[in-house]
Design a protein around this motif. Structure first.
Motif, short mmCIF file in Angstrom:
data_model
loop_
_atom_site.label_atom_id
_atom_site.label_comp_id
_atom_site.label_asym_id
_atom_site.label_seq_id
_atom_site.Cartn_x
_atom_site.Cartn_y
_atom_site.Cartn_z
N GLU A 157 26.93 -8.45 -38.50
CA GLU A 157 25.85 -8.23 -37.54
C GLU A 157 25.66 -6.75 -37.26
O GLU A 157 26.62 -6.02 -36.98
CB GLU A 157 26.16 -8.97 -36.23
CG GLU A 157 25.04 -8.85 -35.20
CD GLU A 157 25.31 -9.65 -33.93
OE1 GLU A 157 25.11 -9.11 -32.83
OE2 GLU A 157 25.73 -10.83 -34.06
N ARG A 160 21.70 -7.58 -32.07
CA ARG A 160 20.82 -8.65 -31.63
C ARG A 160 19.52 -7.99 -31.22
O ARG A 160 19.52 -6.98 -30.50
CB ARG A 160 21.42 -9.45 -30.48
CG ARG A 160 22.61 -10.29 -30.89
CD ARG A 160 22.87 -11.41 -29.91
NE ARG A 160 21.83 -12.43 -29.96
CZ ARG A 160 21.83 -13.46 -30.83
NH1 ARG A 160 22.79 -13.59 -31.72
NH2 ARG A 160 20.86 -14.35 -30.79
N GLN A 269 19.96 -12.36 -34.36
CA GLN A 269 20.71 -11.24 -34.88
C GLN A 269 20.10 -10.68 -36.16
O GLN A 269 19.52 -11.40 -36.96
CB GLN A 269 22.16 -11.63 -35.13
CG GLN A 269 22.40 -12.57 -36.30
CD GLN A 269 23.89 -12.85 -36.49
OE1 GLN A 269 24.66 -12.91 -35.54
NE2 GLN A 269 24.30 -13.00 -37.74
N SER A 271 21.29 -8.77 -39.47
CA SER A 271 22.58 -8.67 -40.14
C SER A 271 22.45 -8.13 -41.55
O SER A 271 21.37 -8.11 -42.14
CB SER A 271 23.27 -10.05 -40.21
OG SER A 271 23.54 -10.53 -38.91
#
Length: 307
Positions: A157, A160, A269, A271
């Motif tokens: 990640e 967010r 998220q 990533s």
């Protein structure tokens, strides 16, 4: 032992069902893939495929051969990639997928430093607003949001991402600022149509107190690309709900004003994805570590928060 390129051409053709699809995965021409397979068949003295103008099908012998070689070929490829170096440095072509505007704004600026550190790595970056099949299409990594974490993939990640309401100062001049998400319906909305579903995206905004409200924009303009939406906001054409990667630059330089401060929607998220392998290629390992480190140092995760 058969040349590795011949075996790769055979396995990719068998798995994809065509020489053309295998050629795209391998970065070759369909004619080159067909020739590799023909040479493999010639050296083995058997026919591996039944060919027609419409389809490519494995023979019974081809099916048995595929079962025998595919697992060993993948292991051999992983082993070769993991030790691929030039002068002790990671080397090879690095095939990465990322969104067009996001890649240009946040990833390409890091390329100079990455190349200075790893000069034997050759970036082959694909800028496309779609979810790619990392393993099936032969990508080393991908950067994006909302990618289904299927078996065989690992996600690191980066942040967010929140979605916030923005407009240009000139558009809002003389207009009452909204105080609740429902107030956005009174303004000209620049809305986004989802490419995968074809539907106009809708959002529910929330604040830190736990209040929530539907942000139902009155569609004045409909685009499928967030960077195009940001450009329309700069042109004073209306209000938009933008993911923070696209809203943050305009908010920082004054091109955008934030509407409904403290209200935002969680987009999920963002990533960095890559195949899970026992022997991760050195070029992929250093790319993943480099990007995660640089995004962390830049405080990217904090900048993506809208509440």
């Amino acid at each position: 032992m058969e040349p590795l390129s011949h075996l790769e051409s055979f396995v990719q053709s068998a798995e994809s069902g065509s020489f053309s699809a295998a050629a795209r995965r391998l970065g070759l021409t369909p004619a080159a893939v067909s020739k590799n397979v023909a040479r493999l068949e010639g050296s083995l003295g058997v026919r591996l495929f039944q060919r027609s103008t419409r389809r490519l099908a494995l023979t019974e012998t081809g099916e048995a051969f595929l079962r025998q070689v595919s697992g060993g070929l993948a292991t051999l490829q992983d082993a070769l990639a993991s030790v691929a170096t030039v002068g002790g440095q990671p080397a090879g072509t690095l095939k990465v997928s990322m969104g067009q505007a996001f890649g240009r704004a946040y990833v390409v600026p890091l390329l100079g430093e990455f190349l200075a550190r790893y000069p034997a790595v050759v970036p082959d970056w694909h800028f496309d607003n779609r979810q790619v099949d990392l393993i099936g299409e032969g990508f080393d990594a991908a950067i994006g949001g909302g990618i289904e974490l299927s078996p065989g993939l690992v996600a690191r990640e980066l942040a967010r991402v929140d979605v916030v309401a923005v407009a240009s100062p000139r558009y809002m001049a003389g207009r009452a600022s909204p105080v609740h998400p429902s107030d956005l319906a009174a303004l000209d909305g620049i809305v986004r149509r989802s490419s995968p579903t074809g539907r106009v995206r809708s959002w529910t905004l929330r604040n830190s107190a736990g209040d929530e409200g539907a942000a139902d924009l009155r569609a004045r303009i409909v685009f499928s690309d967030p960077e195009a939406i940001a450009q329309a906001v700069r042109m004073d054409l209306g209000v938009a709900l933008l993911p923070m990667p696209f809203a943050a630059p305009g908010l920082a330089n004054g091109e955008f004003v934030r509407l409904l401060p403290g209200w935002a929607a969680d987009m999920g998220q963002l990533s960095l994805y890559y195949p899970s392998k026992k022997l991760l290629p050195a070029k992929t390992r250093v790319f993943v570590d480099f990007m995660v480190e640089r995004f962390r140092e830049a405080g990217f995760a904090a900048r993506m928060k809208g509440r």
